[in-house]
Write a protein that holds these residues in place. Structure first.
Motif, short mmCIF file in Angstrom:
data_model
loop_
_atom_site.label_atom_id
_atom_site.label_comp_id
_atom_site.label_asym_id
_atom_site.label_seq_id
_atom_site.Cartn_x
_atom_site.Cartn_y
_atom_site.Cartn_z
N SER A 54 0.67 -1.33 -0.02
CA SER A 54 0.01 0.20 0.20
C SER A 54 0.75 1.34 0.08
N ARG A 55 1.92 1.01 -0.16
CA ARG A 55 3.09 2.20 -0.09
C ARG A 55 3.31 2.59 -1.52
N LEU A 56 4.25 3.77 -1.58
CA LEU A 56 4.70 4.28 -2.80
C LEU A 56 5.71 3.33 -3.32
N ALA A 57 5.66 2.65 -4.53
CA ALA A 57 6.57 1.76 -4.85
C ALA A 57 8.04 2.35 -5.12
N GLU A 58 8.20 3.77 -5.45
CA GLU A 58 9.48 3.83 -5.82
C GLU A 58 10.21 4.08 -4.44
N LEU A 59 9.60 4.25 -3.33
CA LEU A 59 10.39 4.45 -1.99
C LEU A 59 10.49 3.30 -1.35
N VAL A 60 9.87 2.27 -1.51
CA VAL A 60 9.83 1.16 -0.74
C VAL A 60 11.27 0.41 -0.64
N PRO A 61 12.04 0.20 -1.89
CA PRO A 61 13.47 -0.17 -1.82
C PRO A 61 14.29 0.66 -0.70
N ILE A 62 13.87 1.95 -0.53
CA ILE A 62 14.49 2.63 0.34
C ILE A 62 14.36 2.23 1.90
N ARG A 63 13.15 1.81 2.02
CA ARG A 63 12.91 1.10 3.26
C ARG A 63 13.39 -0.09 3.53
N TYR A 64 13.61 -0.90 2.66
CA TYR A 64 14.51 -2.29 2.76
C TYR A 64 15.84 -1.93 3.06
N GLY A 65 16.29 -0.83 2.30
CA GLY A 65 17.79 -0.34 2.41
C GLY A 65 18.20 -0.19 3.88
N GLY A 299 10.55 2.38 9.60
CA GLY A 299 9.26 1.55 9.35
C GLY A 299 8.24 2.46 8.57
N SER A 300 8.24 3.84 8.43
CA SER A 300 7.42 4.76 7.65
C SER A 300 7.71 4.80 6.40
N VAL A 301 8.98 4.44 5.94
CA VAL A 301 9.37 4.79 4.61
C VAL A 301 8.30 4.00 3.65
#
Length: 469
Positions: A54-65, A299-301
């Protein structure tokens, strides 16, 4: 709206204490010391991926990083995994308004509306009514994980977690004997912090505490204003730093300035209606100048988070607000859900119930985005005298002191919304609960490391993509 208490005014203190002691029959204190992953435990990476959907797909990799930087950073982003684990085991039934993500970095120095420094919980994205021990377990485990990151041996890891739980238990027992209004007015200001730690702090610890207090007073909205904005031909605007900070004008395509202005007004007008009349009057003294999307935390990224730049009298009279997307709490699936029509309102209601003094600009709104989808947000000041802990700089003694502060602070938050008499009776005067949660903290730190390794393996296999920013 659910009321997060396990008692009614018709019960006497004796009956409330009996209720708490009786909870030991179905959930003994010693039972909290065990943690074994459930046989049907879902894949931890799958849990994270579901949340990311449900999150912005372009930002999800930053969350994982960011989660892959260390087991502690992973833990900060893995509240949904722990909620699944906690929801699969018997609980006490002693309900409070939970923080929902009570790790040690969510406790910090904050400014009260009276401009005093207080120590309190700061993050309420996952707040919901639930069993009191869920917060205590998450907090205790965070101290073991932080101690491991510092290379402390097992005994010092246990000492930090044990100090946290003991401080929680002892302060809850003090609250059990206090008048209701005295509990509500209780506050952990700087003087209270010194009182709590007076017998434990040596000269070095006192100096570090004073330095932390001084630093917090410098972290003002004016400092953030100078760092995050610049003067342009159009006036004062937020400084771009994509993808971490992206002005709204750079996100809009084939749109006019009037559409941008409309988007800005929608956010502010909806939010203003949730403020009390005098604070709405104060907000009207500011004019909205700019808005930008900001990547925050771990967690919010990937959730939508906006910075709102507002100016009052002139260019030197700023107000910086943060509008952060509020999704359903990770606890909801394990507590029977919630009863809020707006998730931003849930966050605000939980914060006001847990915190002794909340931001005067705290409110919520609902916004329909560029994609036509409506989303809930809560709004607060971006920065106001915030002092953030740096556990990587703490020696074992100072980490134990900080653990005491956090444990005592959590007890105060829970006593405001739950029944301190029943909880104190359940905890008892011995250290049985302390020892059990220390064992749990070690076991869960082990599980957290296994989940951290699973995320790393998923990246290496190409299952998911991570970026370091």
């Amino acid at each position: 709206m659910a009321i997060p208490v396990a008692f009614t005014v018709s019960r006497s203190p004796r009956e409330r204490a009996a209720f708490g002691r009786n909870a030991r029959a179905h959930t003994p204190r010693s039972s909290h010391g065990r943690f074994e992953a459930a046989t049907e435990r879902p894949d931890s990476v799958e849990v994270i991926e579901r949340q990311s959907a449900s999150r912005l797909a372009e930002l999800v990799p930053i969350r994982y990083g960011r989660m892959l930087e260390s087991p502690f950073r992973f833990y900060r982003g893995a509240a949904s995994i722990m909620a699944t684990d906690l929801g699969s085991v018997p609980d006490t039934g002693l309900t409070v308004q939970l923080c929902g993500d009570a790790h040690l970095l969510n406790f910090r120095l904050l400014a009260s509306p009276e401009r005093h420094l207080v120590f309190d919980i700061n993050d309420f994205d996952e707040t919901l009514a639930g069993p009191f021990e869920w917060d205590v377990k998450r907090l205790a485990a965070s101290f073991v994980i932080a101690a491991r990151a510092n290379g402390f041996p097992a005994g010092q890891q246990d000492a930090a977690a044990g100090a946290c739980v003991k401080a929680y238990r002892q302060r809850m027992r003090r609250f059990a004997g206090m008048r209701t209004l005295d509990i509500w007015y209780a506050q952990d200001d700087v003087d209270r912090m010194r009182e709590l730690l007076a017998s434990s702090m040596d000269r070095r610890a006192r100096r570090r505490s004073a330095e932390a207090t001084a630093r917090a007073r410098t972290r003002t909205h004016l400092q953030a204003f100078g760092k995050l904005t610049r003067v342009t031909a159009e006036g004062r605007r937020i400084t771009p730093d994509p993808p971490l900070i992206t002005p709204l004008r750079d996100l809009l395509t084939d749109s006019s300035e009037s559409e941008e202005a409309k988007e800005l007004r929608t956010v502010v007008d909806g939010y203003a209606r949730t403020l009390s009349s005098e604070r709405r009057h104060l907000l009207r003294r500011y004019r909205l100048m700019d808005m930008a999307r900001k990547v925050v935390g771990v967690g919010s990224v990937g959730t939508r988070c906006w910075i709102l730049l507002m100016l009052g009298r002139d260019d030197g009279d700023p107000l910086l607000l943060q509008a952060k997307e509020a999704q359903e709490s990770v606890l909801a699936a394990h507590t029977g859900g919630d009863h809020y029509d707006n998730q931003g309102r849930r966050v605000v209601a939980g914060q006001r119930l847990i915190q002794t003094t909340s931001d005067i600009f705290l409110g919520w709104t609902h916004v329909v985005g560029f994609d036509g989808v409506g989303r809930d947000f809560y709004v607060r000041q971006l920065r106001d005298w915030k002092g953030i802990a740096r556990p990587e700089t703490m020696d074992p003694g100072f980490l134990r002191l900080f653990a005491q502060l956090c444990g005592a602070c959590l007890a105060r938050a829970h006593a405001r919304s739950g029944d301190p008499v029943a909880i104190a009776a359940y905890l008892g005067g011995s250290d049985r609960f302390d020892r059990a949660l220390t064992r749990f903290a070690q076991a869960y730190a082990d599980q957290n490391e296994r989940d951290f390794a699973s995320l790393g393996a998923a990246v290496r296999s190409g299952r998911i993509h991570a970026e370091s920013l």
